[in-house]
Design an enzyme around this catalytic site. Structure first.
Site, PDB file in Angstrom:
ATOM      1  CE  LYS A   1      -1.887   1.601   3.913  1.00 20.36           C
ATOM      2  NZ  LYS A   1      -1.745   3.158   4.382  1.00 20.36           N
ATOM      3  CG  ASN A   2       2.535   2.443   3.657  1.00 22.18           C
ATOM      4  OD1 ASN A   2       1.436   3.049   3.477  1.00 22.18           O
ATOM      5  ND2 ASN A   2       2.969   2.099   4.559  1.00 22.18           N
TER       6      ASN A   2
ATOM      7  NE  ARG B   1       0.089  12.312   7.398  1.00 21.49           N
ATOM      8  CZ  ARG B   1       0.066  13.638   7.803  1.00 21.49           C
ATOM      9  NH1 ARG B   1      -1.420  14.126   7.936  1.00 21.49           N
ATOM     10  NH2 ARG B   1       0.899  14.465   7.781  1.00 21.49           N
TER      11      ARG B   1
ATOM     12  CB  CYS C   1      -4.752   5.998  11.199  1.00 21.68           C
ATOM     13  SG  CYS C   1      -5.460   4.686  10.120  1.00 21.68           S
TER      14      CYS C   1
ATOM     15  NE  ARG D   1      -0.234  10.326  10.472  1.00 23.88           N
ATOM     16  CZ  ARG D   1      -0.866   9.006   9.612  1.00 23.88           C
ATOM     17  NH1 ARG D   1      -0.278   8.374   9.279  1.00 23.88           N
ATOM     18  NH2 ARG D   1      -2.228   9.160   9.660  1.00 23.88           N
ATOM     19  N   PRO D   2       2.555  16.239  11.342  1.00 28.28           N
ATOM     20  CG  PRO D   2       4.297  17.742  12.322  1.00 28.28           C
ATOM     21  CD  PRO D   2       3.405  15.960  12.504  1.00 28.28           C
ATOM     22  CB  ILE D   3       2.009  18.125   5.999  1.00 28.37           C
ATOM     23  CG1 ILE D   3       1.261  19.381   5.794  1.00 28.37           C
ATOM     24  CG2 ILE D   3       1.504  16.751   5.852  1.00 28.37           C
ATOM     25  CD1 ILE D   3       0.148  19.216   4.768  1.00 28.37           C
ATOM     26  CG  ASP D   4       6.337  20.775  10.135  1.00 31.03           C
ATOM     27  OD1 ASP D   4       6.065  19.727   9.998  1.00 31.03           O
ATOM     28  OD2 ASP D   4       7.588  21.181  10.600  1.00 31.03           O
ATOM     29  CG  LEU D   5       9.414  17.580   8.296  1.00 25.46           C
ATOM     30  CD1 LEU D   5       9.765  16.039   8.874  1.00 25.46           C
ATOM     31  CD2 LEU D   5      10.640  18.532   8.701  1.00 25.46           C
TER      32      LEU D   5
ATOM     33  NE  ARG E   1      -6.884   4.467   5.691  1.00 22.37           N
ATOM     34  CZ  ARG E   1      -5.863   4.832   6.415  1.00 22.37           C
ATOM     35  NH1 ARG E   1      -5.952   4.270   7.538  1.00 22.37           N
ATOM     36  NH2 ARG E   1      -4.744   5.161   5.790  1.00 22.37           N
TER      37      ARG E   1
END
Length: 417
Positions: A22-23, A92, A116, A121-125, A396
């Site tokens: 999946k990933n 996500r 989930c 899980r910030p997306i700032d990176l 999922r």
């Protein structure tokens, strides 16, 4: 909505074929946006998240044909740069589309992604990396709007080896002008698989699988065909299931190197794990022993295997300590395992698991994907009947879980509400 009804006590026996990862599938599907023409993907798992990504790509203008374990994605007519909010909130992994849309159209508009609830899980990176390539990032009214007349190569240092940020920057930089270097990059096999696909499309990338990835931007990419790698987390889940039930299971279509962190801990716990050229046999008799686990970025112990391992250690001999270093809220399964008789104490990011002789069946709820499958594994060894609710989370990430377990001798049935 549905539930799994499980009657425990049956050792798993037989063989199981592992689905595509999946990933790896989701960012590779996003990568098909980078070129006009039809890309063919094989070993595509039949998962809820994959269906959601197909729906998102279709909403952007892509044409998709699909069948069992394959799909063709033609992105020639993609003109829309806005992902519908309803679809973005469902998954996500749709955040990968920012980099792909920037690379193809020079702009992207997305709402903050869902997925989930396992902690921040910030997306700032992601956004800092894309900004380094020259993208202008505006955040307003719950949307992220990224624009760039021209993306330019840059030296990007990630504060943490985030898989998603690494892949998003890769997707944007393959069409950028000049050279991009990603330092402290994630080393996961899924990153390597994305590099392999992009290379087939004509991208100039090297270094995936190490902490430094170098990308020389190109003007054009071409369609490509690709086999998705096997899902190492699905493989690890079945390895744990075989060991904790005292079974004997042959896993087919696996890359043993990708599962070695799990295999090493299973051997330490007393199971027998044999690697056999794309196949892995796991067998155990007489119960397992306690082991300590600390989740780390690859090649460390995967956080996506922590809940399943906790279920196994709940009925192992002795006391185990599990330290979760990746996500801050990934112990939601603990209360549900306690309903089944597990003795687990939590202090911050550490869990102390005191093994019991046997778990007891109970009505439990899946709070997220991996927590849900951990409860299924607990049900396989529990005395009596276990009912796992909210199994849409499990759908999922696991292709035909109940069919595969049933074929191995488990008593598991899906019922609809």
């Amino acid at each position: 909505m549905g539930k799994f009804v499980i009657t425990g006590g049956k050792p798993l026996q037989g063989s199981v074929r592992i689905a595509g990862a999946k990933n790896a599938t989701l960012p590779i599907m996003a990568a098909t946006l980078l070129c006009p023409g039809s890309c063919e993907l094989k070993r595509v798992p039949n998962l809820r998240d994959v269906h959601m990504m197909k729906e998102i790509l279709t909403s952007l203008g892509a044409k998709i044909e699909s069948g069992p374990q394959w799909c063709k994605i033609d992105a020639a007519n993609v003109v829309s740069y806005q992902v519908p909010e309803r679809l973005m909130r469902e998954m996500r992994s749709s955040v990968f589309l920012i980099g792909a849309l920037l690379g193809r159209l020079g702009r992207a508009k997305v709402s903050y992604p869902g997925g989930c609830a396992i902690g921040p899980r910030p997306i700032d990176l992601h956004l800092k990396g894309l900004a380094a390539l020259g993208a202008r990032i505006d955040e307003r009214h719950g949307y992220i709007i990224a624009t760039a007349q021209t993306l330019r190569g840059a030296d990007v240092h990630l504060d943490f080896p985030s898989v998603g940020a690494t892949e998003n920057i890769m997707l944007a930089s393959v069409r950028a002008q000049g050279k991009t270097v990603i330092r402290n990059a994630a080393k996961e096999p899924e990153v390597v698989d994305l590099q392999n696909f992009l290379t087939k499309m004509g991208a100039q990338i090297r270094g995936a699988g190490t902490d430094t990835i170098q990308i020389e931007g190109v003007n054009n990419l071409k369609p490509a065909a690709h086999f998705i790698i096997p899902d190492r987390i699905e493989a690890g889940t079945f390895m744990v299931a075989a060991a904790m039930t005292g079974g004997n299971v042959l896993l087919q279509d696996v890359i043993d190197e990708h599962t070695e962190p799990v295999a090493a801990k299973l051997r330490e716990a007393g199971a027998v794990v044999e690697n056999m050229n794309g196949q892995i046999r796991v067998r155990a008799q007489g119960g397992l022993n306690a082991v300590d686990i600390k989740t780390l970025p690859y090649p460390g112990y995967p956080t996506d295997m922590q809940p399943q391992t906790m279920a196994m250690l709940s009925c192992a001999k002795g006391t185990s300590v599990i330290i979760e270093t990746i996500f801050t809220n990934r112990f939601k399964h603990v209360d549900e395992l306690r309903r089944m008789g597990a003795q687990i104490g939590i202090e911050g990011r550490a869990a102390v698991v005191r093994g019991v002789e046997r778990l007891s069946g109970a009505a439990v709820e899946a709070s997220d994907l991996r927590a849900g499958v951990a409860l299924v594994l607990a049900g396989l060894v529990a005395k009596g009947q276990t009912v796992v609710d909210y199994i849409h989370h499990i759908d999922r990430g696991y292709d035909g879980l109940e069919q595969k377990l049933s074929a191995l001798g488990a008593q598991i049935e899906r019922i609809q509400d």
